[in-house]
Design a protein around this motif. Structure first.
Motif, short mmCIF file in Angstrom:
data_model
loop_
_atom_site.label_atom_id
_atom_site.label_comp_id
_atom_site.label_asym_id
_atom_site.label_seq_id
_atom_site.Cartn_x
_atom_site.Cartn_y
_atom_site.Cartn_z
N LEU A 108 -11.42 2.35 -9.21
CA LEU A 108 -12.10 1.66 -10.03
C LEU A 108 -12.42 0.28 -9.80
O LEU A 108 -13.35 -0.21 -10.00
CB LEU A 108 -10.93 1.76 -11.34
CG LEU A 108 -10.90 3.21 -11.94
CD1 LEU A 108 -9.79 3.05 -13.05
CD2 LEU A 108 -12.13 3.80 -12.39
N CYS A 109 -11.45 -0.34 -8.90
CA CYS A 109 -11.97 -1.81 -8.66
C CYS A 109 -13.01 -1.88 -7.71
O CYS A 109 -13.89 -2.63 -7.76
CB CYS A 109 -10.47 -2.26 -7.80
SG CYS A 109 -9.42 -2.84 -9.04
N PRO A 149 0.66 -1.02 0.05
CA PRO A 149 0.04 0.04 0.06
C PRO A 149 0.73 1.19 0.10
O PRO A 149 1.73 1.62 0.80
CB PRO A 149 -0.66 -0.26 1.20
CG PRO A 149 -0.20 -1.26 2.09
CD PRO A 149 0.71 -1.90 1.32
N ARG A 150 0.70 2.08 -1.07
CA ARG A 150 1.26 3.32 -1.16
C ARG A 150 0.14 4.43 -1.42
O ARG A 150 -0.75 4.09 -2.00
CB ARG A 150 2.51 3.47 -2.10
CG ARG A 150 3.58 2.58 -1.62
CD ARG A 150 4.55 2.39 -2.86
NE ARG A 150 3.59 1.62 -3.91
CZ ARG A 150 3.98 1.22 -5.23
NH1 ARG A 150 4.86 1.90 -5.82
NH2 ARG A 150 3.33 0.55 -5.94
N ARG A 167 -1.02 8.08 -6.70
CA ARG A 167 -2.19 8.26 -7.42
C ARG A 167 -2.82 6.90 -8.19
O ARG A 167 -3.83 6.75 -8.21
CB ARG A 167 -1.98 9.38 -8.57
CG ARG A 167 -2.96 10.08 -9.18
CD ARG A 167 -2.84 11.27 -9.90
NE ARG A 167 -1.50 10.93 -10.74
CZ ARG A 167 -1.65 11.19 -11.98
NH1 ARG A 167 -2.56 11.80 -12.73
NH2 ARG A 167 -0.53 10.93 -12.73
N ALA A 168 -1.78 6.16 -8.65
CA ALA A 168 -1.89 5.02 -9.33
C ALA A 168 -2.59 3.98 -8.44
O ALA A 168 -3.84 3.55 -8.78
CB ALA A 168 -0.89 4.41 -9.75
N GLN A 169 -2.34 4.15 -7.38
CA GLN A 169 -2.93 3.14 -6.26
C GLN A 169 -4.27 3.65 -5.86
O GLN A 169 -5.29 2.72 -5.82
CB GLN A 169 -2.06 2.91 -5.00
CG GLN A 169 -0.92 2.26 -5.31
CD GLN A 169 -1.01 0.88 -4.72
OE1 GLN A 169 -1.60 0.25 -3.90
NE2 GLN A 169 -0.29 -0.06 -5.42
N VAL A 170 -4.51 4.89 -5.46
CA VAL A 170 -5.65 5.15 -5.22
C VAL A 170 -6.72 5.15 -6.48
O VAL A 170 -7.92 4.49 -6.34
CB VAL A 170 -5.67 6.85 -4.72
CG1 VAL A 170 -7.13 7.35 -4.68
CG2 VAL A 170 -4.83 6.87 -3.72
N LEU A 171 -6.15 5.37 -7.51
CA LEU A 171 -7.25 5.39 -8.56
C LEU A 171 -7.57 3.75 -8.93
O LEU A 171 -8.68 3.62 -9.24
CB LEU A 171 -6.42 5.94 -10.30
CG LEU A 171 -6.64 7.25 -10.12
CD1 LEU A 171 -5.94 7.81 -11.26
CD2 LEU A 171 -8.22 7.74 -10.01
N ALA A 172 -6.60 2.93 -8.90
CA ALA A 172 -6.86 1.74 -9.08
C ALA A 172 -7.97 1.02 -8.07
O ALA A 172 -8.78 0.32 -8.37
CB ALA A 172 -5.61 0.89 -9.12
N GLY A 173 -7.62 1.58 -6.70
CA GLY A 173 -8.49 1.10 -5.88
C GLY A 173 -9.97 1.71 -5.98
O GLY A 173 -10.96 0.74 -6.07
#
Lengths: 265, 110
Positions: free
Chosen positions: A41-42, A29-30, A33-39
Motif C-alpha cells: 500500500l505504501c 523486516p518480517r 502479512r501485515a508488513q507485506v500489505l503495508a509495503g
C-alpha cells in the motif's frame, strides 16, 4: 527503560515499551502479512504521489479559476505583443543586412571584373581567346626592334587586347631594343632576348588584325623588303600565357581627382 | 521497514514509468492520495499505540481513498466538486495533523 522485551516479544505488541523501540521493532523486516500489505500500500501511495506531482507539473488550464485564466490571458497577450514587436525589429534588421550584403556583393563583383580587365591590361593575368599567331622568319637577321614595334603597334591599332612576343608579354611599358651582341639578329624585349623566328600572339578580332598586317606599306611589306617572311594564322583559341611582372612604382603616386590642398607656389 | 522500502519503490516506479493519468481519474487522484496519506499516518500512530492491525490498515487505506474520490465525484455531479474537494482535503488535513500530533507525543513525549 528497564523492561527490555524478551526474545519473541515482537509477537506481543501490547508490551508497554519505549515507543522508539516499538517503532524499531515494527520496522524490523518480517515476512508477515501485515508488513507485506503495508509495503504494497505504501508503494501504491508513493506511486500515486509521484504521478500526481508530475500531473500537477504538467497540468493544463482546466483546473484554474476564471480570474486566473483572465490574468494568464492578459499576460499571454502582452507577451505576444512584445514578441511581435521584437519580430518586427528583427525582420527590419535582417532586411537591412540582406540589402547591405547584396550591394556589397555587387560592389565586390564589379571590383573583381575590374581587377580582371586591369590584370589583362597590365599583363599579370594569362589570357586566351580568338586571335592570330604571326610568325616572322628572319633568315638574314635584318629584322630590328623597329619592325617588331611596328608590328605590335599595328596589332594594337587593330584592337589586340593581349599580346605576347616569344615568351614575353607585351604591355604598355614594354621596351624593344636591338640586340647588339647577337650574331644572327635578335631583339631584346623587356630585357629578354628574343631570337628569330619571332612568334607574335595576339588576342583580338582575328580578321581585323590579319588585315592590319597586310595593308600596303604596312608590316608585311616592310618585312619583305628586309628579306623576312610573315606568316599569319588565325585561330579561335590563342593562349597568351606569358605574364608581366609588375613592380611597384617608385615615384608615381595616385593623385586624387580633387586635390585637398593647393600645390605649393 | 518493508513499508518504507515499498514507499521508495513506488516513488522510483513513478519516476521511471511516469505514466499518464487517465482523464477520468485526474480529478480524483489527488484526493485519493491525500486520503491514503492520512491512512498511513493513522497506521503509524496505531503502531505506536500498539493497536496496529493489518486488516484494519488495508481496509481503511482502500476505503478512505475510494470514499474520498467518491465524494469528489459526487460533488462534481452536483456541481459543487471544487467546494467538496476542498472540504475533503480540510477534513483529511485535520486528521493528518491530529495523527502527526499523536505520533509526536509518542516519540518525543511532547
Amino acid at each position: 527503560m528497564s523492561t527490555a522485551p524478551p526474545d519473541g516479544a515482537a509477537a506481543t505488541p501490547r508490551v508497554r515499551a519505549n515507543p522508539w523501540r516499538r517503532l524499531v521493532r515494527a520496522a524490523r523486516p518480517r515476512a508477515t502479512r501485515a508488513q507485506v500489505l503495508a509495503g504494497l500500500l505504501c508503494a501504491a501511495l508513493g506511486f500515486g504521489v509521484v504521478v500526481q506531482v508530475r500531473q500537477t507539473d504538467t497540468a493544463g488550464l482546466e483546473d484554474l479559476r476564471e480570474n486566473e485564466l483572465v490574468r494568464i490571458l492578459d499576460d499571454t497577450t502582452e507577451r505576444s505583443d512584445r514578441l511581435g514587436e521584437e519580430v518586427r525589429q528583427l525582420q527590419a534588421a535582417r532586411d537591412e543586412l540582406t540589402a547591405g550584403s547584396d550591394s556589397a556583393e555587387a560592389a565586390a563583383r564589379a571590383a573583381r571584373s575590374r581587377a580582371d580587365s586591369y590584370g589583362l591590361l597590365a599583363g599579370t593575368l594569362p589570357a586566351r581567346g580568338p586571335g592570330i599567331t604571326a610568325t616572322v622568319t628572319d633568315p638574314a637577321g635584318a629584322v630590328s626592334a623597329a619592325q617588331l614595334l611596328q608590328t605590335v603597334q599595328e596589332l594594337r591599332d587593330a584592337g589586340a587586347e593581349a599580346l605576347q612576343i616569344g615568351a614575353t608579354r607585351v604591355v604598355a611599358s614594354t621596351a624593344f631594343l636591338d640586340a647588339a651582341a647577337a650574331a644572327d639578329g635578335g631583339v631584346v624585349v623587356d630585357g629578354r632576348l628574343e631570337q628569330p623566328p619571332y612568334v607574335v600572339r595576339a588576342v583580338g578580332d582575328p580578321p581585323t588584325m590579319a588585315t592590319a598586317l597586310d595593308i600596303p606599306g604596312g608590316v608585311r611589306e616592310t618585312l619583305r623588303q628586309l628579306g623576312a617572311q610573315l606568316a599569319v594564322t588565325t585561330s579561335q583559341d590563342v593562349a597568351i600565357t606569358a605574364l608581366h611582372a609588375v613592380s611597384a612604382p617608385q615615384y608615381a603616386r595616385p593623385a586624387s581627382p580633387a586635390p585637398e590642398q593647393a600645390p605649393p607656389q | 521497514m518493508i513499508a518504507a522500502v515499498g514507499l521508495v519503490l513506488g516513488i522510483v516506479a513513478g519516476v521511471l514509468l511516469h505514466p499518464e493519468v487517465p482523464l477520468f481519474l485526474q480529478p480524483y487522484l489527488p484526493i485519493a492520495v491525500v486520503a491514503a496519506l492520512d491512512t498511513v499516518f493513522g497506521g503509524l500512530r496505531a503502531v505506536l499505540d500498539g493497536i496496529f492491525d493489518d486488516r484494519v490498515f488495508v481496509v481503511s487505506f482502500l476505503s478512505n481513498a475510494v470514499v474520498a474520490a467518491l465524494i469528489v465525484f459526487l460533488g462534481d455531479q452536483l456541481g459543487v466538486g471544487s467546494q467538496l474537494s476542498t472540504g475533503v482535503v480540510v477534513v483529511l488535513g485535520v486528521r493528518i495533523f491530529s495523527n502527526a500530533a499523536a505520533i509526536r507525543r509518542h516519540l518525543l513525549s511532547a
